[in-house]
Design a protein around this motif. Structure first.
Motif, mmCIF file in Angstrom:
data_model
loop_
_atom_site.group_PDB
_atom_site.id
_atom_site.type_symbol
_atom_site.label_atom_id
_atom_site.label_comp_id
_atom_site.label_asym_id
_atom_site.label_seq_id
_atom_site.Cartn_x
_atom_site.Cartn_y
_atom_site.Cartn_z
ATOM 1 N N ALA A 53 0.828 -1.208 0.000
ATOM 2 C CA ALA A 53 0.000 0.000 0.000
ATOM 3 C C ALA A 53 0.857 1.251 0.000
ATOM 4 N N TRP A 54 1.999 1.216 0.752
ATOM 5 C CA TRP A 54 2.904 2.364 0.746
ATOM 6 C C TRP A 54 3.390 2.689 -0.663
ATOM 7 N N SER A 55 3.617 1.650 -1.443
ATOM 8 C CA SER A 55 4.187 1.852 -2.779
ATOM 9 C C SER A 55 3.165 2.338 -3.795
ATOM 10 N N GLN A 56 1.902 2.347 -3.416
ATOM 11 C CA GLN A 56 0.846 2.763 -4.335
ATOM 12 C C GLN A 56 0.134 3.980 -3.747
ATOM 13 N N THR A 57 0.166 5.058 -4.459
ATOM 14 C CA THR A 57 -0.437 6.297 -3.989
ATOM 15 C C THR A 57 -1.938 6.121 -3.788
ATOM 16 N N GLY A 58 -2.397 6.590 -2.633
ATOM 17 C CA GLY A 58 -3.826 6.548 -2.353
ATOM 18 C C GLY A 58 -4.306 5.287 -1.683
ATOM 19 N N GLN A 59 -3.437 4.311 -1.476
ATOM 20 C CA GLN A 59 -3.835 3.067 -0.830
ATOM 21 C C GLN A 59 -3.768 3.209 0.690
ATOM 22 N N ASP A 60 -4.699 2.582 1.386
ATOM 23 C CA ASP A 60 -4.743 2.657 2.844
ATOM 24 C C ASP A 60 -3.689 1.730 3.458
ATOM 25 N N PHE A 61 -2.977 2.254 4.458
ATOM 26 C CA PHE A 61 -1.932 1.441 5.083
ATOM 27 C C PHE A 61 -1.852 1.619 6.604
ATOM 28 N N VAL A 62 -2.552 2.606 7.165
ATOM 29 C CA VAL A 62 -2.380 2.919 8.587
ATOM 30 C C VAL A 62 -2.801 1.750 9.473
ATOM 31 N N ALA A 63 -3.987 1.195 9.248
ATOM 32 C CA ALA A 63 -4.484 0.113 10.093
ATOM 33 C C ALA A 63 -3.568 -1.104 10.016
ATOM 34 N N ARG A 64 -3.133 -1.458 8.803
ATOM 35 C CA ARG A 64 -2.252 -2.624 8.649
ATOM 36 C C ARG A 64 -0.894 -2.370 9.301
ATOM 37 N N THR A 65 -0.409 -1.147 9.217
ATOM 38 C CA THR A 65 0.883 -0.823 9.818
ATOM 39 C C THR A 65 0.817 -0.883 11.342
ATOM 40 N N LEU A 66 -0.277 -0.391 11.918
ATOM 41 C CA LEU A 66 -0.406 -0.365 13.372
ATOM 42 C C LEU A 66 -0.746 -1.740 13.952
ATOM 43 N N ALA A 67 -1.309 -2.629 13.138
ATOM 44 C CA ALA A 67 -1.777 -3.912 13.660
ATOM 45 C C ALA A 67 -0.645 -4.720 14.290
ATOM 46 N N ILE A 68 0.528 -4.723 13.655
ATOM 47 C CA ILE A 68 1.612 -5.565 14.153
ATOM 48 C C ILE A 68 2.165 -5.065 15.489
ATOM 49 N N PRO A 69 2.532 -3.784 15.625
ATOM 50 C CA PRO A 69 3.017 -3.348 16.946
ATOM 51 C C PRO A 69 1.964 -3.453 18.039
ATOM 52 N N VAL A 70 0.696 -3.217 17.704
ATOM 53 C CA VAL A 70 -0.359 -3.349 18.720
ATOM 54 C C VAL A 70 -0.466 -4.798 19.167
ATOM 55 N N PHE A 71 -0.426 -5.726 18.228
ATOM 56 C CA PHE A 71 -0.487 -7.150 18.571
ATOM 57 C C PHE A 71 0.684 -7.539 19.476
ATOM 58 N N ILE A 72 1.882 -7.090 19.125
ATOM 59 C CA ILE A 72 3.069 -7.412 19.924
ATOM 60 C C ILE A 72 2.961 -6.808 21.316
ATOM 61 N N LEU A 73 2.524 -5.550 21.392
ATOM 62 C CA LEU A 73 2.423 -4.877 22.684
ATOM 63 C C LEU A 73 1.404 -5.557 23.592
ATOM 64 N N VAL A 74 0.216 -5.847 23.059
ATOM 65 C CA VAL A 74 -0.828 -6.490 23.878
ATOM 66 C C VAL A 74 -0.376 -7.878 24.318
ATOM 67 N N THR A 75 0.246 -8.631 23.409
ATOM 68 C CA THR A 75 0.725 -9.969 23.762
ATOM 69 C C THR A 75 1.781 -9.903 24.857
ATOM 70 N N ALA A 76 2.726 -8.961 24.728
ATOM 71 C CA ALA A 76 3.791 -8.842 25.725
ATOM 72 C C ALA A 76 3.238 -8.429 27.084
ATOM 73 N N LEU A 77 2.332 -7.449 27.095
ATOM 74 C CA LEU A 77 1.772 -6.990 28.366
ATOM 75 C C LEU A 77 0.933 -8.076 29.030
ATOM 76 N N ALA A 78 0.133 -8.786 28.241
ATOM 77 C CA ALA A 78 -0.696 -9.849 28.813
ATOM 78 C C ALA A 78 0.169 -10.988 29.348
ATOM 79 N N SER A 79 1.214 -11.351 28.607
ATOM 80 C CA SER A 79 2.099 -12.421 29.063
ATOM 81 C C SER A 79 2.815 -12.028 30.353
ATOM 82 N N ARG A 80 3.250 -10.782 30.414
ATOM 83 C CA ARG A 80 3.933 -10.317 31.630
ATOM 84 C C ARG A 80 2.983 -10.298 32.819
ATOM 85 N N ALA A 81 1.748 -9.855 32.564
ATOM 86 C CA ALA A 81 0.773 -9.823 33.654
ATOM 87 C C ALA A 81 0.483 -11.222 34.175
#
Length: 234
Positions: A53-81
């Motif tokens: 999506a980054w390589s194509q003008t006008g394509q949506d990429f924000v949700a897909r870009t944020l999905a991975i760090p959010v998944f990692i963060l939630v998994t790490a916090l839940a595992s630590r808890a």
């Protein structure tokens, strides 16, 4: 003399795994059809989609870009808890499945009140997508604690590992059947979502939340009395 504590146990262990995979397939399809291709379960696949999506003008990429760090963060916090909680495995995982249900209902509320979404990068669509990603991260951590597995949901890694073992001739029928049944449950969940979403829209996420509750109370099963007692001790 006080009665002995109830043991941590799982009822119908394999049934619980199938039900979680059914829920995962359902949520995955909701992301595909309702959030323009976002993958809440197979999160890593969002990376090449975001790059494309980054390589194509006008394509949506924000949700897909944020999905991975959010998944990692939630998994790490839940595992630590969980590692610091000192709960029984069953009770601690039950807490995660309960919060997963709340996140699914939150995504449903966003979709019902603010959807349908014209594009995946609309702020409300991003919020709904990240709620789904967080919900599936909690399910993954909860299932990993319940079964002591590194990979708790059906994934391409599971299928690749199974295929390699089959190619080497070291995989017997009893090893293949459970994985194929779990894959079938994932596909059935996705198929049901594909049929229900055009009719019910984001209300269909209520079925996914109900799936979490079925796992929580029937398969785990969760004990509210012990949960409230634990909160009271804090």
């Amino acid at each position: 003399m006080p009665p002995p504590p109830r043991p941590d146990f799982l009822r119908h262990r394999f049934g619980a795994a199938l039900w979680l995979d059914l829920t995962a397939g359902f949520v995955e399809m909701i992301g595909l059809v309702g959030l323009h291709g976002l993958l809440p379960v197979q999160v890593a696949v969002n990376a090449p989609l975001a790059i494309a999506a980054w390589s194509q003008t006008g394509q949506d990429f924000v949700a897909r870009t944020l999905a991975i760090p959010v998944f990692i963060l939630v998994t790490a916090l839940a595992s630590r808890a969980l590692s610091r909680a000192g709960h029984g495995i069953r009770l601690a995982s039950g807490h995660l499945l309960f919060f997963q249900c709340l996140l699914l209902m939150g995504a449903m509320a966003v979709g019902v009140l603010l959807g349908p979404f014209p594009r995946s990068d609309a702020p409300a669509a991003v919020a709904a997508g990240l709620l789904l990603v967080s919900a599936m991260a909690l399910q993954g951590v909860g299932a990993a604690w319940l079964w002591r597995e590194r990979l708790s949901l059906v994934s391409t890694f599971d299928l690749a590992r199974l295929s390699i073992r089959m190619g080497r001739g070291v995989c017997r029928g009893r090893d293949v059947s459970p994985q194929l049944m779990r894959l079938g449950a994932f596909i059935v969940g996705a198929g049901v979502a594909a049929l229900v979403f055009p009719i019910a829209g984001f209300w269909s996420l209520g079925l996914a939340a109900a799936g979490s509750l079925v796992t929580l109370f029937h398969f785990v099963p969760f004990d509210f009395a012990r949960a409230f007692a634990d909160v009271g001790r804090r």
